[in-house]
Enzyme design. Sequence first.
Site, mmCIF file in Angstrom:
data_model
loop_
_atom_site.group_PDB
_atom_site.id
_atom_site.type_symbol
_atom_site.label_atom_id
_atom_site.label_comp_id
_atom_site.label_asym_id
_atom_site.label_seq_id
_atom_site.Cartn_x
_atom_site.Cartn_y
_atom_site.Cartn_z
ATOM 1 C CB SER A 45 -58.928 -11.310 -4.744
ATOM 2 O OG SER A 45 -59.986 -10.227 -5.304
ATOM 3 C CG ASP A 83 -55.714 -4.955 -5.387
ATOM 4 O OD1 ASP A 83 -55.432 -3.986 -4.214
ATOM 5 O OD2 ASP A 83 -55.825 -6.248 -5.100
ATOM 6 C CD GLU A 113 -50.658 -7.618 -1.972
ATOM 7 O OE1 GLU A 113 -49.799 -8.356 -1.835
ATOM 8 O OE2 GLU A 113 -51.793 -8.089 -2.441
ATOM 9 C CD GLU A 180 -55.688 -10.459 2.812
ATOM 10 O OE1 GLU A 180 -55.417 -9.784 1.916
ATOM 11 O OE2 GLU A 180 -55.724 -11.614 2.315
HETATM 12 O O1 KIV Z 1 -57.589 -8.503 -3.922
HETATM 13 C C1 KIV Z 1 -58.406 -8.409 -2.905
HETATM 14 O O2 KIV Z 1 -59.605 -8.809 -3.364
HETATM 15 C C2 KIV Z 1 -57.989 -7.926 -1.870
HETATM 16 C C3 KIV Z 1 -58.742 -7.946 -0.571
HETATM 17 C C4 KIV Z 1 -58.964 -9.261 -0.275
HETATM 18 C C5 KIV Z 1 -58.342 -6.986 0.342
HETATM 19 O O3 KIV Z 1 -56.737 -7.230 -1.763
HETATM 20 NA NA NA Z 2 -55.465 -7.612 -3.730
#
Ligand code: KIV
Ligand code: NA
Length: 263
Positions: A45, A83, A113, A180
């Site tokens: 994000s 991530d 993901e 999500e």
């Molecule tokens: O990238 C992110 O912040 C996320 C969250 C929204 C779970 O994957």
């Molecule tokens: Na993410």
Amino acid sequence: MAVTINTLRDYKEKGEAFAVLTAYDAAFAQVVSEAGVDAILIGDSLGMVLQGKDSTLPVTMDDICYHTRSVAAGNRGALIMADMPFMSYGTIPDALENAARLMRAGAHMVKLEGTDWMKDTITALSERGVPVCAHLGLTPQFVNKFGGYKVQGREEKQAELMIEHASELVAAGADVILLECVPAPLAARITQAVQAPVIGIGAGRDTDGQVLVLHDMLGIPEGRKAKFVKNFLEEGGSIPGAIKAYVKAVRERTFPSEEHTFK
Ligand code: KIV
Ligand code: NA
């Protein structure tokens, strides 16, 4: 005491909700961990929040590594989840190499993901000492396949498939599941179905933990916010106060409430 994967398992076993937030730098990592957040996510994000892009796809391994190092430097005992960015785990060799970079940067767990196609990748990571969080439901790296940011699992067939995928990924070695934007009843079914702790965002209050994007829960930038977001700065009065209010609301299961939940 530092939070580990066992801490999250204990929460699930006791039925106590735990709070997760994103953070991308040392100062916020310190504030967030000192406010009692159990896990910090260096989310892709950051492509939207920090870089101003309109999706998470442009985020690179170098970006996530840089922010993971910063978070690790400021962290005071939270579990650090990083991530894996778009296409950094498209093949197993890539996943292993890139996960190693994130772990060396200070992550304790990586997040991927996808659905059942990730089984072998998750097993390979898990067997080599990399804890994995599997992110299902609205997976933003798939925005171009979904044709937009849409709630997932509304139809029963799709819902059953998601339950199956979550179970298969846990069997393959996933230590945590993140859901999500899925209807609350489906998130509750998945949370019951798997032994691993389940973290939700836009997934109702029955998951084992909750996560929000830090900037979203501080109400920045101003303007339209997603249905599942609450601005905690209004009641918290300060940034540390907002984060403490969030942790309290998650632990007491007063957040998310009906207005933040998909039916
Ligand atoms: O990238 C992110 O912040 C996320 C969250 C929204 C779970 O994957
Ligand atoms: Na993410």
